[in-house]
Design an enzyme around this catalytic site. Sequence first.
Site, PDB file in Angstrom:
ATOM      1  N   GLU A   1     121.844  30.227  33.012  1.00 28.71           N
ATOM      2  CA  GLU A   1     122.808  30.308  34.172  1.00 28.71           C
ATOM      3  C   GLU A   1     124.130  31.309  33.575  1.00 28.71           C
ATOM      4  O   GLU A   1     124.995  31.018  33.815  1.00 28.71           O
ATOM      5  CB  GLU A   1     123.336  28.657  34.242  1.00 28.71           C
ATOM      6  CG  GLU A   1     122.436  27.833  34.698  1.00 28.71           C
ATOM      7  CD  GLU A   1     122.806  26.667  35.447  1.00 28.71           C
ATOM      8  OE1 GLU A   1     124.142  26.297  35.475  1.00 28.71           O
ATOM      9  OE2 GLU A   1     122.023  26.025  36.091  1.00 28.71           O
TER      10      GLU A   1
ATOM     11  N   GLU B   1     115.075  24.079  35.506  1.00 28.37           N
ATOM     12  CA  GLU B   1     115.874  22.960  35.755  1.00 28.37           C
ATOM     13  C   GLU B   1     115.864  22.504  37.448  1.00 28.37           C
ATOM     14  O   GLU B   1     115.992  23.300  38.447  1.00 28.37           O
ATOM     15  CB  GLU B   1     117.409  23.387  35.756  1.00 28.37           C
ATOM     16  CG  GLU B   1     117.871  23.619  34.097  1.00 28.37           C
ATOM     17  CD  GLU B   1     119.175  23.625  33.920  1.00 28.37           C
ATOM     18  OE1 GLU B   1     119.879  22.963  34.768  1.00 28.37           O
ATOM     19  OE2 GLU B   1     119.461  24.402  32.981  1.00 28.37           O
TER      20      GLU B   1
HETATM   21  O1  AHR Z   1     121.084  19.751  33.655  1.00 29.28           O
HETATM   22  C1  AHR Z   1     122.644  19.871  33.502  1.00 29.28           C
HETATM   23  C2  AHR Z   1     123.184  21.060  33.740  1.00 29.28           C
HETATM   24  O2  AHR Z   1     122.808  21.845  35.024  1.00 29.28           O
HETATM   25  C3  AHR Z   1     122.773  22.280  32.710  1.00 29.28           C
HETATM   26  O3  AHR Z   1     123.367  22.148  31.507  1.00 29.28           O
HETATM   27  C4  AHR Z   1     123.125  23.539  33.316  1.00 29.28           C
HETATM   28  O4  AHR Z   1     122.069  24.586  33.099  1.00 29.28           O
HETATM   29  C5  AHR Z   1     122.967  23.139  34.815  1.00 29.28           C
HETATM   30  O5  AHR Z   1     124.194  23.527  35.565  1.00 29.28           O
END
Ligand code: AHR
Length: 489
Positions: A175, A299
């Site tokens: 990110e 994610e």
């Molecule tokens: O999964 C929780 C968070 O969500 C992670 O740390 C981040 O990469 C995303 O914003």
Amino acid sequence: MKTLKLTLNPLDKKSHINREIYSNFSEHLGRCVYDGIYVGKDSDIPNIEGYSKDVIDAFRQIKLPVLRWPGGCFADEYHWKDGIGEPSSRKKMINTHWGGVVEDNSFGTHEFMRFCELAGCEPYISGNIGSGTVEELSQWIEYMTFDGVSPMAELRKKNGREQPWKLKYLGVGNESWGCGGSMTPEFYCDNYRRYAVYCREYSGNKLFKIACGPSSDDYNWTEVCMKKIGPWGMQGLSLHYYTLPTGDWGHKGSALDFSEEEYYNTIDKTLYMEQLVTRHGEIMNRYDPEHKVGLIVDEWGTWYDVEPGTNPGFLYQQNTMRDAIVAAINLNIFNAHSDRVYMANIAQAVNVLQAILLTEGNVTIKTPTYYVFDLYKNHQDSTLIYSHIENEEASRAVPCISQSASINEHGEITVTISNCALDRGFDVEVNGFEAKTAAGRILSGEVHAHNDFENPGCVAIKPLDIRIENGKAVVALPACSVVEITLKG
Ligand code: AHR
């Protein structure tokens, strides 16, 4: 009950379904690592060398392919040298992203690599380019993978590990558009290129380098990465998309207490993954027609308000049949796009967000989401085949059915189907393949049904009855259900 016709064509083979699509994510966040994966050698909780035995067994049962670590946003503040050496003398730090709690670094590189060995999965290391340095990332790779005489290899040996580990998956930043450095795509790509040069391939270890990709529908981010890094510089590009029932980060909604309208909103929002994967894939196709770069959805999953009374920074949420339907739909989408989607990592493994496992003391419960991973495991490393099913609207343009079919090397077919409708079930009649034997499993229940520490077995997989009518397999697909059918010719 209405009958829906499912048509298969095993001769129409599409793409290989990488087992990596069924992967997971573990972050130093809340009780994912400590109290989840790692309980300590002196714990009363059954453990192997300090790692929860229940978690190891559960991961093995679903054949978990890859586990991503140490974050997430945590990775962007993680300095790996703090997590090696004698655990009691490791540096303590504040986990600024997640609850401001003390991180004592007792779970570090050696512990993560050992856990992967025990759980039978491959490690995916997420490197820090947000607050770290080129030298730091370069040395981490040397520490883990170099089989010779070098300062980092010597340090690893001094810390008790003679042989290097094999490391394939390496994330170069997480990110980077947000918690990983708030970079523009152009600035990120320049950084990626610089860091990647020093991510050396030591001792025959081949790295699969994953660039930080877009958040949701940031198509410009994908465009810039494909242009500036391209297939010559990366093997994977990540995509992060979370399903929020309301679409509003300020009020995401409850995991357990939701209306029918919120439920269908959730399904609608999760179906957006189809569009994201398609459109990012189209951009990638222009720069990489040979599909050398994998889309890594590292994610994904539901994100609700935390359970009342729990630390807001720990992201602990319950998991119902709604989550099972979300998981089933997303996994079917990834299968359908397996010509581009190389890996996917649901967030997260234990006690965080759409967790597959929840733990409390020495009780570990399997969530409805866990059971979907179990139902789908036969797709791993199979080949996607043509499938089509008659469908109808469940509510406001949300279709009832999502499905996927694959064939393995022995000619066995696996079909997974979900029905998100709450008010109707169907019969599904399988056409296009005459099965000599057929077997099935089902997960179903009222949409709020879930497992908790008082009733850990409320939602679980059951055998599915299969009737053979006029040579065709027919199964009942109740409202709010997910099924797996295996057919042998
Ligand atoms: O999964 C929780 C968070 O969500 C992670 O740390 C981040 O990469 C995303 O914003």
